[in-house]
Design a protein around this motif. Structure first.
Motif, PDB file in Angstrom:
ATOM      1  N   ASN A  33      16.681 -16.034  54.203  1.00  0.00           N
ATOM      2  CA  ASN A  33      16.676 -17.190  55.095  1.00  0.00           C
ATOM      3  C   ASN A  33      18.089 -17.627  55.466  1.00  0.00           C
ATOM      4  O   ASN A  33      18.343 -18.057  56.586  1.00  0.00           O
ATOM      5  N   GLY A  36      19.766 -14.742  57.765  1.00  0.00           N
ATOM      6  CA  GLY A  36      19.160 -14.677  59.092  1.00  0.00           C
ATOM      7  C   GLY A  36      19.775 -15.635  60.106  1.00  0.00           C
ATOM      8  O   GLY A  36      19.737 -15.377  61.313  1.00  0.00           O
ATOM      9  N   PHE A  37      20.378 -16.729  59.641  1.00  0.00           N
ATOM     10  CA  PHE A  37      20.946 -17.709  60.562  1.00  0.00           C
ATOM     11  C   PHE A  37      22.469 -17.708  60.594  1.00  0.00           C
ATOM     12  O   PHE A  37      23.065 -18.455  61.365  1.00  0.00           O
ATOM     13  N   THR A  61      21.384 -25.655  64.546  1.00  0.00           N
ATOM     14  CA  THR A  61      20.729 -24.743  63.605  1.00  0.00           C
ATOM     15  C   THR A  61      19.456 -25.362  63.050  1.00  0.00           C
ATOM     16  O   THR A  61      18.424 -24.694  62.955  1.00  0.00           O
ATOM     17  N   SER A  65      15.680 -23.861  63.652  1.00  0.00           N
ATOM     18  CA  SER A  65      14.852 -23.570  62.488  1.00  0.00           C
ATOM     19  C   SER A  65      13.581 -24.414  62.488  1.00  0.00           C
ATOM     20  O   SER A  65      12.495 -23.914  62.177  1.00  0.00           O
ATOM     21  N   TYR A  68      11.110 -23.041  64.929  1.00  0.00           N
ATOM     22  CA  TYR A  68      10.508 -21.841  64.366  1.00  0.00           C
ATOM     23  C   TYR A  68       9.427 -22.206  63.345  1.00  0.00           C
ATOM     24  O   TYR A  68       8.316 -21.655  63.370  1.00  0.00           O
ATOM     25  N   GLU A  69       9.728 -23.154  62.473  1.00  0.00           N
ATOM     26  CA  GLU A  69       8.762 -23.571  61.442  1.00  0.00           C
ATOM     27  C   GLU A  69       7.542 -24.261  62.061  1.00  0.00           C
ATOM     28  O   GLU A  69       6.412 -24.030  61.629  1.00  0.00           O
ATOM     29  N   ASP A  84      12.853 -23.534  53.941  1.00  0.00           N
ATOM     30  CA  ASP A  84      13.370 -22.634  54.967  1.00  0.00           C
ATOM     31  C   ASP A  84      14.305 -23.383  55.910  1.00  0.00           C
ATOM     32  O   ASP A  84      15.334 -22.842  56.329  1.00  0.00           O
ATOM     33  N   ASN A  88      18.013 -22.072  56.217  1.00  0.00           N
ATOM     34  CA  ASN A  88      18.425 -21.623  57.541  1.00  0.00           C
ATOM     35  C   ASN A  88      19.619 -22.429  58.042  1.00  0.00           C
ATOM     36  O   ASN A  88      20.561 -21.872  58.610  1.00  0.00           O
ATOM     37  N   THR A  89      19.573 -23.743  57.832  1.00  0.00           N
ATOM     38  CA  THR A  89      20.679 -24.600  58.254  1.00  0.00           C
ATOM     39  C   THR A  89      21.943 -24.253  57.479  1.00  0.00           C
ATOM     40  O   THR A  89      23.039 -24.183  58.046  1.00  0.00           O
ATOM     41  N   GLY A  91      22.653 -21.339  56.344  1.00  0.00           N
ATOM     42  CA  GLY A  91      23.110 -20.081  56.935  1.00  0.00           C
ATOM     43  C   GLY A  91      23.923 -20.305  58.197  1.00  0.00           C
ATOM     44  O   GLY A  91      24.947 -19.657  58.405  1.00  0.00           O
TER      45      GLY A  91
END
Length: 119
Positions: A33, A36-37, A61, A65, A68-69, A84, A88-89, A91
Protein backbone atom coordinates in the motif's frame (compact mmCIF):
# COMPACT_ATOMS: atom_id res chain seq x y z
CA UNK A 1 -14.28 -9.09 0.38
CA UNK A 2 -17.07 -7.77 2.55
CA UNK A 3 -14.99 -7.26 5.70
CA UNK A 4 -14.64 -3.50 5.87
CA UNK A 5 -12.42 -1.74 8.40
CA UNK A 6 -13.33 1.73 9.62
CA UNK A 7 -11.04 1.66 12.69
CA UNK A 8 -7.63 3.30 12.15
CA UNK A 9 -4.59 1.04 12.65
CA UNK A 10 -6.70 -2.11 13.14
CA UNK A 11 -5.44 -3.90 10.02
CA UNK A 12 -1.90 -2.60 10.44
CA UNK A 13 -1.65 -3.87 14.03
CA UNK A 14 -3.28 -7.15 13.01
CA UNK A 15 -0.62 -7.78 10.35
CA UNK A 16 2.24 -6.60 12.55
CA UNK A 17 1.34 -8.32 15.82
CA UNK A 18 -1.58 -10.74 15.59
CA UNK A 19 -1.81 -12.41 12.21
CA UNK A 20 -0.47 -15.93 11.91
CA UNK A 21 1.13 -15.31 8.52
CA UNK A 22 4.64 -15.35 7.12
CA UNK A 23 6.76 -12.19 7.30
CA UNK A 24 6.63 -11.85 3.52
CA UNK A 25 2.81 -11.71 3.56
CA UNK A 26 2.96 -9.09 6.33
CA UNK A 27 5.34 -6.95 4.28
CA UNK A 28 3.37 -7.39 1.06
CA UNK A 29 0.19 -6.16 2.68
CA UNK A 30 1.72 -3.20 4.49
CA UNK A 31 4.52 -2.17 2.14
CA UNK A 32 2.40 -2.78 -0.95
CA UNK A 33 0.00 0.00 0.00
CA UNK A 34 2.87 2.37 0.73
CA UNK A 35 4.92 1.55 -2.39
CA UNK A 36 1.89 1.81 -4.65
CA UNK A 37 1.52 5.54 -3.93
CA UNK A 38 5.19 6.56 -3.86
CA UNK A 39 5.18 7.35 -7.62
CA UNK A 40 2.14 9.58 -7.14
CA UNK A 41 3.92 11.68 -4.51
CA UNK A 42 7.04 11.72 -6.64
CA UNK A 43 5.38 12.84 -9.86
CA UNK A 44 2.90 15.47 -8.65
CA UNK A 45 5.49 18.14 -7.77
CA UNK A 46 7.24 17.50 -11.07
CA UNK A 47 4.02 17.97 -13.05
CA UNK A 48 2.69 21.08 -11.32
CA UNK A 49 3.96 23.82 -9.00
CA UNK A 50 0.61 23.53 -7.24
CA UNK A 51 1.95 20.43 -5.54
CA UNK A 52 5.22 21.87 -4.25
CA UNK A 53 4.13 21.83 -0.60
CA UNK A 54 3.71 18.83 1.70
CA UNK A 55 0.15 19.86 2.57
CA UNK A 56 -0.97 19.70 -1.06
CA UNK A 57 0.65 16.27 -1.49
CA UNK A 58 -1.09 15.01 1.66
CA UNK A 59 -4.48 16.25 0.48
CA UNK A 60 -4.10 14.99 -3.10
CA UNK A 61 -2.83 11.56 -2.05
CA UNK A 62 -5.51 11.18 0.61
CA UNK A 63 -8.24 12.20 -1.88
CA UNK A 64 -7.04 9.75 -4.53
CA UNK A 65 -6.82 6.95 -1.99
CA UNK A 66 -10.20 7.83 -0.51
CA UNK A 67 -11.77 7.78 -3.98
CA UNK A 68 -10.26 4.37 -4.62
CA UNK A 69 -11.53 3.01 -1.28
CA UNK A 70 -15.03 4.45 -1.81
CA UNK A 71 -15.22 2.88 -5.27
CA UNK A 72 -14.24 -0.47 -3.75
CA UNK A 73 -16.97 -0.05 -1.14
CA UNK A 74 -19.70 1.06 -3.54
CA UNK A 75 -19.02 -1.46 -6.28
CA UNK A 76 -18.01 -4.27 -3.91
CA UNK A 77 -14.72 -4.73 -5.73
CA UNK A 78 -12.85 -5.23 -2.47
CA UNK A 79 -13.17 -4.15 1.14
CA UNK A 80 -12.90 -0.58 2.40
CA UNK A 81 -9.98 -0.24 4.81
CA UNK A 82 -9.12 2.93 6.71
CA UNK A 83 -5.58 1.64 7.13
CA UNK A 84 -5.16 1.64 3.36
CA UNK A 85 -5.88 5.38 3.43
CA UNK A 86 -3.17 5.85 6.05
CA UNK A 87 -0.60 3.70 4.25
CA UNK A 88 -1.35 5.12 0.80
CA UNK A 89 -1.06 8.68 2.10
CA UNK A 90 2.23 7.77 3.78
CA UNK A 91 3.43 6.42 0.43
CA UNK A 92 2.61 9.70 -1.29
CA UNK A 93 4.56 11.62 1.35
CA UNK A 94 7.53 9.27 1.05
CA UNK A 95 7.54 9.84 -2.71
CA UNK A 96 7.44 13.61 -2.19
CA UNK A 97 10.43 13.72 0.19
CA UNK A 98 13.22 13.10 -2.40
CA UNK A 99 11.79 15.82 -4.65
CA UNK A 100 11.60 18.29 -1.76
CA UNK A 101 15.14 17.41 -0.69
CA UNK A 102 16.36 17.87 -4.27
CA UNK A 103 14.82 21.35 -4.46
CA UNK A 104 16.20 22.35 -1.05
CA UNK A 105 19.74 21.23 -1.89
CA UNK A 106 19.88 22.69 -5.39
CA UNK A 107 18.08 25.92 -4.54
CA UNK A 108 20.53 26.47 -1.67
CA UNK A 109 23.51 25.99 -3.99
CA UNK A 110 21.91 28.16 -6.64
CA UNK A 111 22.09 25.46 -9.32
CA UNK A 112 18.41 25.57 -10.19
CA UNK A 113 18.24 29.37 -10.26
CA UNK A 114 21.41 29.77 -12.36
CA UNK A 115 20.30 27.24 -14.96
CA UNK A 116 16.94 28.93 -15.49
CA UNK A 117 18.50 32.41 -15.75
CA UNK A 118 21.04 31.27 -18.33
CA UNK A 119 18.41 30.00 -20.79
Amino acid sequence: MGSHNFIPFKTISHYLFLADVTPSIRMENIAGNIIGFVPFGLMLPLLSKRFSQLKSILIATFCLSFTYEILQLLFELASFDTDDLILNTLGGVIGYLPIKLFYIVFKKTGTIRNQTKGQ
